[in-house]
Scaffold this motif. Structure first.
Motif, PDB file in Angstrom:
ATOM      1  N   ASP A  78      31.903  21.438  21.256  1.00  0.00           N
ATOM      2  CA  ASP A  78      32.200  22.851  20.335  1.00  0.00           C
ATOM      3  C   ASP A  78      32.208  22.244  18.989  1.00  0.00           C
ATOM      4  N   TYR A 133      41.827  26.577  18.256  1.00  0.00           N
ATOM      5  CA  TYR A 133      40.664  26.166  18.979  1.00  0.00           C
ATOM      6  C   TYR A 133      41.221  26.519  20.589  1.00  0.00           C
ATOM      7  N   CYS A 186      40.348  29.606  22.874  1.00  0.00           N
ATOM      8  CA  CYS A 186      39.569  29.555  24.271  1.00  0.00           C
ATOM      9  C   CYS A 186      40.600  30.157  25.369  1.00  0.00           C
ATOM     10  N   GLN A 187      41.692  30.116  25.142  1.00  0.00           N
ATOM     11  CA  GLN A 187      42.715  30.717  25.957  1.00  0.00           C
ATOM     12  C   GLN A 187      42.325  32.274  25.960  1.00  0.00           C
ATOM     13  N   GLN A 188      42.536  32.942  24.769  1.00  0.00           N
ATOM     14  CA  GLN A 188      42.323  34.245  24.694  1.00  0.00           C
ATOM     15  C   GLN A 188      41.110  34.711  25.392  1.00  0.00           C
ATOM     16  N   ARG A 189      39.870  33.945  25.123  1.00  0.00           N
ATOM     17  CA  ARG A 189      38.646  34.294  25.861  1.00  0.00           C
ATOM     18  C   ARG A 189      38.535  33.704  27.466  1.00  0.00           C
ATOM     19  N   GLY A 190      39.368  33.205  27.958  1.00  0.00           N
ATOM     20  CA  GLY A 190      39.310  32.959  29.419  1.00  0.00           C
ATOM     21  C   GLY A 190      38.622  31.909  29.714  1.00  0.00           C
ATOM     22  N   GLU A 191      38.361  31.119  28.865  1.00  0.00           N
ATOM     23  CA  GLU A 191      37.277  29.895  28.841  1.00  0.00           C
ATOM     24  C   GLU A 191      38.239  28.549  28.637  1.00  0.00           C
ATOM     25  N   GLU A 192      37.903  27.612  29.496  1.00  0.00           N
ATOM     26  CA  GLU A 192      38.448  26.189  29.537  1.00  0.00           C
ATOM     27  C   GLU A 192      38.026  25.648  28.074  1.00  0.00           C
ATOM     28  N   PRO A 193      38.750  25.061  27.131  1.00  0.00           N
ATOM     29  CA  PRO A 193      38.398  24.236  26.107  1.00  0.00           C
ATOM     30  C   PRO A 193      37.554  23.040  26.359  1.00  0.00           C
ATOM     31  N   ASP A 194      36.642  22.485  25.592  1.00  0.00           N
ATOM     32  CA  ASP A 194      36.131  21.354  25.876  1.00  0.00           C
ATOM     33  C   ASP A 194      37.305  20.225  25.703  1.00  0.00           C
TER      34      ASP A 194
END
Length: 106
Positions: A28, A51, A55-63
């Motif tokens: 990213d 960052y 990612c947490q707000q979008r429910g995604e795992e951060p790189d």
């Protein structure tokens, strides 16, 4: 600079008189800037925290920062040759390849 396992590279723009940087050990794109070293360090930490929160707000795992593992596909004959060379030198295939890569970038 390093923070929470993330690393950055920083440059100075002498025309704008500002430092700008980017996190380099993820896919990213995360950037930051500051007019002083203190401001730059704070902006870097804030960018990492933002960052991770984004990612947490979008429910995604951060790189995650690079793990040190990657898959390489090579010709089977080359695989055989380097495996034999590593064995002859009393090293594992991984350590032999790591040594060769390290020596090639010096």
């Amino acid at each position: 600079m390093k923070y929470k396992g993330y690393e950055s590279v920083v440059e100075f723009d002498d025309e704008a008189e500002i430092f700008h940087g980017e996190i380099i050990n993820i896919r990213d794109v995360v950037t930051f800037q500051g007019k002083s070293v203190e401001e730059l360090k704070q902006a870097f930490q804030d960018s990492v925290d933002d960052y991770l929160e984004f990612c947490q707000q979008r429910g995604e795992e951060p790189d995650k920062p690079f793990s040190g593992k990657f898959m390489v596909r090579i010709n089977p004959q080359l695989h055989k040759v380097i495996a034999l060379r590593a064995k002859q030198e009393g090293k594992s295939l991984n350590s032999w390849i790591e040594q060769q890569l390290s020596e090639s970038i010096v």
